[in-house]
Design an enzyme around this catalytic site. Structure first.
Site, PDB file in Angstrom:
ATOM      1  N   ASP A 144     -13.068  31.017 -12.023  1.00  0.00           N
ATOM      2  CA  ASP A 144     -13.817  30.860 -10.777  1.00  0.00           C
ATOM      3  C   ASP A 144     -14.798  29.706 -11.007  1.00  0.00           C
ATOM      4  OD1 ASP A 144     -15.681  30.962  -8.708  1.00  0.00           O
ATOM      5  OD2 ASP A 144     -15.758  33.151  -8.664  1.00  0.00           O
ATOM      6  N   ASN A 183     -11.096  19.770  -7.745  1.00  0.00           N
ATOM      7  CA  ASN A 183     -10.420  19.831  -6.454  1.00  0.00           C
ATOM      8  C   ASN A 183     -10.658  21.137  -5.693  1.00  0.00           C
ATOM      9  OD1 ASN A 183      -8.047  19.047  -4.543  1.00  0.00           O
ATOM     10  ND2 ASN A 183      -7.474  21.041  -5.342  1.00  0.00           N
ATOM     11  N   TYR A 219     -18.956  23.858   5.498  1.00  0.00           N
ATOM     12  CA  TYR A 219     -17.965  23.000   4.842  1.00  0.00           C
ATOM     13  C   TYR A 219     -18.412  21.545   4.903  1.00  0.00           C
ATOM     14  CZ  TYR A 219     -13.338  21.078   3.681  1.00  0.00           C
ATOM     15  OH  TYR A 219     -12.298  20.402   3.096  1.00  0.00           O
ATOM     16  N   LYS A 227     -19.536  19.115   1.637  1.00  0.00           N
ATOM     17  CA  LYS A 227     -18.838  17.883   1.297  1.00  0.00           C
ATOM     18  C   LYS A 227     -19.771  16.664   1.349  1.00  0.00           C
ATOM     19  CE  LYS A 227     -14.921  19.905   0.511  1.00  0.00           C
ATOM     20  NZ  LYS A 227     -14.389  20.013  -0.865  1.00  0.00           N
ATOM     21  N   VAL A 254      -4.882  17.359   6.733  1.00  0.00           N
ATOM     22  CA  VAL A 254      -3.740  17.469   5.824  1.00  0.00           C
ATOM     23  C   VAL A 254      -2.953  18.733   6.148  1.00  0.00           C
ATOM     24  CG1 VAL A 254      -3.020  17.417   3.409  1.00  0.00           C
ATOM     25  CG2 VAL A 254      -5.212  16.411   4.074  1.00  0.00           C
ATOM     26  N   THR A 293      -1.840  21.581   5.112  1.00  0.00           N
ATOM     27  CA  THR A 293      -1.961  22.576   4.046  1.00  0.00           C
ATOM     28  C   THR A 293      -2.327  23.932   4.641  1.00  0.00           C
ATOM     29  OG1 THR A 293      -4.328  22.144   3.749  1.00  0.00           O
ATOM     30  CG2 THR A 293      -2.785  20.816   2.433  1.00  0.00           C
TER      31      THR A 293
END
Length: 263
Positions: free
Chosen positions: A66, A93, A159, A163, A192, A194
């Site tokens: 983690d 990542n 988020y 970032k 993306v 994903t």
């Protein structure tokens, strides 16, 4: 594809799927040895990925950790060094997203996003830098930022903030560690295809009262190149960051978004 003349020992976090998986496979194809990390829930996929890398005749190992926990990160780096011989490139990542309006956001959800996306990147940066300084040969540290490090999205407040933090951390680390021969850069994916973006689309569409898929379609409409990116688009750029071709580049957070945000 021609293998690198100087294989490097690389660690990729959050590698069991999506962008992390694509990065790990691309780096193995480039001729590098690649240790991969993810959380215990993704153990099976992670071990399968390590096997795929070994099938390419490269060294690999799977580290369950983690990234928000300092002890886990330290153990992960130690395992990588023991298995591969050194740590030459760290790719931080791992990341998570949470979709909700700021007025309704619970502080616990804020903390969860920050613990992985910003604290986790910091711990990976710091632990990797200490190992690289100990080795005495410099190194490369690469982090996952996002288009929202330049252009926040509504309903992605924590988020976006995390970032932006990665972008600032990357610059500060680049300044401090240049004297050790360590470069620090970040990559900023746009939209993306994903699992994370499927979740974002589902939640954003629900928040706006749209059908599933409408949020992704709306945001994708602003992409100059006319298509949603795939993980391999990002992996190609990370391949450059991990290579000698980027040796004179540091402190940068570069967007790979197909032309959404121009700065």
């Amino acid at each position: 594809m021609m293998a690198s003349l100087e294989p490097r020992n690389i660690l990729v976090t959050g590698a069991a799927r999506g962008i992390g998986r694509a990065i790990a496979l691309r780096l193995a194809e480039d001729g590098h040895n690649v240790a991969v990390n993810d959380v215990s829930a993704n153990r099976t996929a992670l071990e399968r990925l390590a096997g795929e890398i070994r099938d390419k005749k490269r060294k690999s190992s799977a580290a369950i950790a983690d990234v928000s926990k300092q002890g886990d990160v330290e153990d992960m780096v130690s395992q990588t060094v023991a298995d591969l011989g050194s740590l030459d490139v760290m790719i931080a990542n791992a990341g998570i997203a949470h979709v909700q309006s700021l007025l309704e956001l619970d502080a616990g959800d804020w903390d969860k996003v920050m613990s992985v996306n910003l604290r986790g990147v910091f711990l990976c940066y710091q632990t990797a830098a200490k190992q690289m300084i100990k080795q005495g040969n410099g190194g490369k540290i690469i982090g996952a930022a996002s288009i929202v490090a330049y252009r926040p999205f509504a309903l992605l407040g924590p988020y976006s903030a995390s970032k932006w933090g990665v972008r600032g951390l990357t610059q500060a680390a680049a300044m401090e560690w240049a004297k050790h021969g360590i470069t620090v850069n970040a990559y900023c994916p746009g939209i993306v295809g994903t699992d994370m973006w499927e979740l974002i689309d589902e939640k954003l569409s629900a928040e706006e009262g749209w059908e599933k898929g409408e949020a992704l379609k709306t945001y994708a409409g602003s992409i100059a190149l006319g298509r949603v990116s795939v993980p391999e688009d990002v992996a190609s750029y990370v391949s450059y960051l991990a290579s000698p071709d980027s040796d004179y580049m540091t402190g940068q957070s570069v967007m790979i978004d197909g032309g959404i945000q121009f700065s």
